[in-house]
Design a protein around this motif. Structure first.
Motif, PDB file in Angstrom:
ATOM      1  N   LEU A 229       0.818  -1.210   0.000  1.00 19.04           N
ATOM      2  CA  LEU A 229       0.000   0.000   0.000  1.00 19.04           C
ATOM      3  C   LEU A 229       0.853   1.262   0.000  1.00 19.04           C
ATOM      4  CD1 LEU A 229      -2.857  -1.055   2.464  1.00 19.04           C
ATOM      5  CD2 LEU A 229      -2.908  -1.006  -0.037  1.00 19.04           C
ATOM      6  N   GLU A 232       1.569   1.923  -3.522  1.00 17.86           N
ATOM      7  CA  GLU A 232       0.397   2.449  -4.216  1.00 17.86           C
ATOM      8  C   GLU A 232       0.163   3.920  -3.868  1.00 17.86           C
ATOM      9  OE1 GLU A 232      -3.186   0.242  -3.884  1.00 17.86           O
ATOM     10  OE2 GLU A 232      -2.241  -1.701  -4.261  1.00 17.86           O
ATOM     11  N   SER A 233       0.307   4.258  -2.609  1.00 17.63           N
ATOM     12  CA  SER A 233       0.036   5.637  -2.212  1.00 17.63           C
ATOM     13  C   SER A 233       1.092   6.588  -2.766  1.00 17.63           C
ATOM     14  CB  SER A 233      -0.043   5.758  -0.684  1.00 17.63           C
ATOM     15  OG  SER A 233       1.234   5.614  -0.079  1.00 17.63           O
ATOM     16  N   GLN A 297      -3.929   7.124   1.762  1.00 14.30           N
ATOM     17  CA  GLN A 297      -3.767   6.055   2.747  1.00 14.30           C
ATOM     18  C   GLN A 297      -4.942   5.958   3.711  1.00 14.30           C
ATOM     19  OE1 GLN A 297       0.025   5.981   4.731  1.00 14.30           O
ATOM     20  NE2 GLN A 297       1.193   6.149   2.822  1.00 14.30           N
ATOM     21  N   MET A 300      -7.216   3.679   2.127  1.00 13.82           N
ATOM     22  CA  MET A 300      -6.670   2.322   2.144  1.00 13.82           C
ATOM     23  C   MET A 300      -6.830   1.679   3.516  1.00 13.82           C
ATOM     24  SD  MET A 300      -3.138   3.018   0.032  1.00 13.82           S
ATOM     25  CE  MET A 300      -3.141   3.439  -1.712  1.00 13.82           C
TER      26      MET A 300
END
Length: 328
Positions: A229, A232-233, A297, A300
């Motif tokens: 993650l 991704e962020s 985030q 997420m």
């Protein structure tokens, strides 16, 4: 491990480690090959007084991201690695190798000084003007790049390495001084099991791999979902309009308006690390990127909250087990 199971897990680890320690304290049959108790192995290795004294608290707080709360920081991961080294040496000693932990290896100082507790000091390029003034874009190479554990007999290094991995690079059986077979997964996996009895085993080649579309297995100290993650962020932050605007302001400040580059790639086009760090601050680039990543985030975390929290509880138990191994 949801609910009360995490408490049972922590108690079970403590009892298991206590039992291992008691067993290790029995007189060794062969003092030339046995390494003795965990206490003897870690007796001269003290817990750092204040490892975070090496960091910049203001910069750490400024660059903090929500996902950091669900993983272990650099000091905590280092603690787990040192405990793994102790357990690895125990395993090698049981196979007859005269092994010991190299306490001077795997220094914490460079990690915390130059990267911060969560590696954030370099996430957006050089973010510390003070470090840029002293070291430029680089970091000094330490003198502790060796193996975190060693065997006294150099001729046994290859066999010990194979026993550690649980895999013979020659394709034959791994010969150990004791004649005993190497445990499943090698001493590396056995060390992991000493911190988490549910730690996943490696593949036949001694490595952990992920299938297509899958995360890497979570061995002690690691949180693959958080790592995934975070990637991704970061990509989401690069595409954020406010970050793109701040990047243009940074380039103008740094005298790089004709380049397609951001602070993270500044060393490729300029040698002025101090100016790059100063401009990352004054242009608003750092704050814009942190704001964009925080927004991404938070969504997420909401989506993966149960998974993130479950693994964090396991990480806390692994860290507690590591501290027990180290006698802290």
């Amino acid at each position: 491990m949801p609910g009360p199971r995490s408490a049972v897990y922590a108690v079970a680890l403590a009892l298991a480690l206590t039992a291992c320690t008691a067993q290790a304290e029995e007189p060794a049959a062969d003092p030339d090959t046995e390494q003795g108790s965990v206490e003897a192995e870690t007796g001269d290795f003290e817990e750092p007084g204040d490892p975070y004294a090496l960091t910049d608290p203001e910069l750490t707080e400024r660059l903090h991201l929500p996902l950091y709360d669900y993983g272990l920081d650099e000091y905590e991961q280092w603690t787990i690695r040192r405990a793994q080294d102790v357990l690895t040496v125990q395993c090698l000693a049981e196979l007859g190798f005269e092994a010991s932990v190299s306490w001077e290896t795997d220094s914490l100082e460079e990690l915390l000084t130059h990267f911060g507790p969560h590696h954030s000091y370099r996430r957006y390029g050089v973010s510390s003007t003070a470090l840029a003034e002293e070291y430029g874009f680089g970091i000094p190479e330490g003198d502790d790049l060796g193996n975190p554990w060693v065997v006294a007999d150099g001729s046994q290094e290859e066999a010990a390495g194979d026993a550690y991995m649980g895999y013979s690079h020659t394709g034959g059986e791994i010969e150990t001084p004791s004649g005993d077979p190497v445990p499943e997964g090698g001493c590396k996996h056995q060390a992991n099991l000493g911190l988490n009895p549910d730690s996943p085993p490696p593949g036949e080649d001694g490595y952990w791999t992920a299938g297509e579309g899958e995360l890497m297995p979570d061995t002690p100290g690691l949180h693959s979902r958080v790592d995934d993650l975070l990637g991704e962020s970061y990509l989401a932050g690069l595409e954020d309009p406010a970050v793109a605007e701040a990047n243009e302001a940074w380039k103008e400040c740094a005298g790089l308006s004709g380049y397609t580059v951001g602070p993270g790639g500044a060393s490729e086009v300029t040698g002025d690390a101090v100016l790059s760090a100063e401009c990352a601050d004054t242009s608003g680039y750092l704050d814009a990127f942190v704001t964009a990543e925080t927004r991404a985030q938070e969504a997420m975390v909401e989506e993966h909250r149960a998974e993130l929290q479950e693994r964090k509880e396991q990480l806390n138990a692994e860290l507690a087990a590591a501290r027990t191994v180290l006698g802290w």
